[in-house]
Motif scaffolding. Structure first.
Motif, PDB file in Angstrom:
ATOM      1  N   ARG A 169     -41.835  -7.630   6.528  1.00 49.29           N
ATOM      2  CA  ARG A 169     -43.248  -7.474   6.837  1.00 49.29           C
ATOM      3  C   ARG A 169     -43.742  -6.088   6.425  1.00 49.29           C
ATOM      4  NH1 ARG A 169     -43.144  -8.361  13.193  1.00 49.29           N
ATOM      5  NH2 ARG A 169     -45.268  -7.533  13.107  1.00 49.29           N
ATOM      6  N   ASP A 171     -45.707  -3.901   7.891  1.00 44.54           N
ATOM      7  CA  ASP A 171     -45.986  -2.840   8.867  1.00 44.54           C
ATOM      8  C   ASP A 171     -44.736  -2.217   9.473  1.00 44.54           C
ATOM      9  OD1 ASP A 171     -45.264  -5.099  10.154  1.00 44.54           O
ATOM     10  OD2 ASP A 171     -46.973  -5.183  11.516  1.00 44.54           O
ATOM     11  N   VAL A 172     -43.617  -2.381   8.792  1.00 49.40           N
ATOM     12  CA  VAL A 172     -42.368  -1.817   9.300  1.00 49.40           C
ATOM     13  C   VAL A 172     -41.904  -0.692   8.385  1.00 49.40           C
ATOM     14  CG1 VAL A 172     -39.908  -2.312   9.481  1.00 49.40           C
ATOM     15  CG2 VAL A 172     -41.559  -3.796  10.612  1.00 49.40           C
ATOM     16  N   THR A 173     -41.458   0.416   8.975  1.00 52.69           N
ATOM     17  CA  THR A 173     -41.048   1.589   8.198  1.00 52.69           C
ATOM     18  C   THR A 173     -39.529   1.800   8.263  1.00 52.69           C
ATOM     19  OG1 THR A 173     -41.145   3.177  10.004  1.00 52.69           O
ATOM     20  CG2 THR A 173     -43.218   2.646   8.908  1.00 52.69           C
ATOM     21  N   ASP A 176     -38.467   2.855  11.688  1.00 53.41           N
ATOM     22  CA  ASP A 176     -38.293   1.698  12.562  1.00 53.41           C
ATOM     23  C   ASP A 176     -36.891   1.129  12.414  1.00 53.41           C
ATOM     24  OD1 ASP A 176     -40.872   1.735  13.620  1.00 53.41           O
ATOM     25  OD2 ASP A 176     -41.686   0.532  11.981  1.00 53.41           O
TER      26      ASP A 176
END
Lengths: 239, 239
Positions: A169, A171-173, A176
């Motif tokens: 996805r 929105d994951v870094t 994270d």
DNA sequence: AGAGAAGCGGACCGCGCGGTCAGGTTATGA
DNA sequence: TCATAACCTGACCGCGCGGTCCGCTTCTCT
């Protein structure tokens, strides 16, 4: 185990109080005598194993005995117990970062990220001291922070590739991903003795949460890349 | 905080060595004098807060001072530091189980499960001792095990309802849910000082992993409902 | 081989911990 | 009010920890 060159056990500010203290690297030779090098390696191996088994509460005396050296020798190589911990913790972080660097050119980005996370969790799951160090004062040490930043950068690369490939996805870094390693480990920890491989289940569950199909809006922004440094500052100014 | 009736601080095997030791409940009165009851509550509150702030390493002396009582009084109520820890830990578990029991009749099963997990993680995220207790020897205590089993049962109810409603994948159990609370907490722990609400992000991520849309086969079976008991047995035989 | 630096070891120190106890204090019930 | 059991306190104990120190051993270099 852990026989690679780990840490140096020296802090810039520490000045030797005896002629030629090996903990000071300075501009001096910094060359170790053969027996000293051997003892140092034995010490690092013993400390690594003991910390993994007993956690960071393991006493220096036990570690020294396990390494077959005297207690004084430990403090000749590392001015403080904390310095020893830092050296070993940095070694762990560096090794994981090395693996990540290798994987960052692998053909399948999603598989590479999965492999990275698997090794990372496995490493922690068999090491009682790891989670403790990740949460305690150790994290504030400059060397640990540097290693953490490097690990985060490597993870960011892996994550970005998997993201660009549509496997993860948007929105994951990388931060994270690094933080979630500890999560999978912690979930399995309470039953680690009877189900030593249970962490695989929770890593898989977490990984499913990273997939685009599952994506729901996240209620909190990701931590910044330098959040650990900010953290240290906050801890320093506070309590 | 934590002013509800928490634990009893007594172990069946412990026999009083002085006339009428209050730590023994037995069939005797077990009635506390007014001032003793007051001190006990102050002690529990102080211990709860101190453990939350400093972790389980917090010393008895500090706790006693914070409660405004003498050190000896602490050991009059709890034979051992471990007994005090157990009492507080059980209280936390019981409270979460109570909430779960209430939520188990809520109209929306998915929202109920989400709420349950949110409160559970929030509780742990603000309590340094919780994770430590969940992994350490405390877990082997019979009272803690009983509380854990009850919590797992409540979680199983919540999970089953959400599963039946199609909100949660079929291969996830209540035990999984309980264990994942610690996971979300641990993920956020390293940066808790600068991002105290970050756990919400990771809980949301994990919750996404629980959704049916994300479901991929899990590589390891779920822990059994009585796994914690087995764990204690294993820890006892090993060591 | 021999001098001297580098390294080693373990007795030693101070500290803070969990836990104990004797003696003074206070609530309680008649 | 008063006797007594329940209770509280803080000085005290033993222990194991991290860390220090100095006499002795061992490596290294010429």
């Amino acid at each position: 185990m852990a026989s690679t060159a780990a840490g140096d056990g020296s802090r810039p500010g520490v000045e030797g109080r005896r002629p030629h203290d090996p903990r000071v690297v300075g501009d001096a030779p910094a060359r170790l005598r053969a027996d000293a090098a051997h003892n140092r390696r034995a010490l690092l191996d013993a400390a690594s194993a003991t910390f993994a088994e007993e956690g960071m509460d393991a006493s220096i005396a036990r570690i020294a005995a396990r390494a077959g050296i005297g207690k004084g020798t430990v403090f000749r190589h590392f001015a403080t117990k904390q310095h020893l911990v830092v050296a070993i913790f940095c070694d762990r972080l560096d090794r994981l970062a090395d693996l990540g660097a290798e994987l960052s050119t692998a053909p399948d980005p999603a598989a590479a990220l999965s492999e990275f996370m698997t090794v990372g969790v496995e490493q922690q799951a068999s090491d009682r001291s790891f989670c403790q160090a990740a949460t305690g004062d150790t994290r504030n040490d400059p060397a640990v922070r540097a290693a953490s930043v490097r690990l985060a950068e490597v993870a960011e690369t892996l994550t970005a590739r998997a993201r660009d490939a549509g496997s993860i996805r948007a929105d994951v870094t990388g931060q994270d991903v690094v933080l979630l390693l500890g999560a999978a480990c912690q979930a399995a920890a309470p039953v680690a003795a009877t189900a030593p491989e249970l962490w695989r289940r929770y890593l898989a569950l977490i990984f499913d949460g990273l997939r685009p199909q599952a994506a729901h809006p996240l209620p909190h922004p990701a931590p910044t890349r330098t959040q650990l440094a900010d953290e240290a500052a906050a801890a320093g100014s506070a309590g």
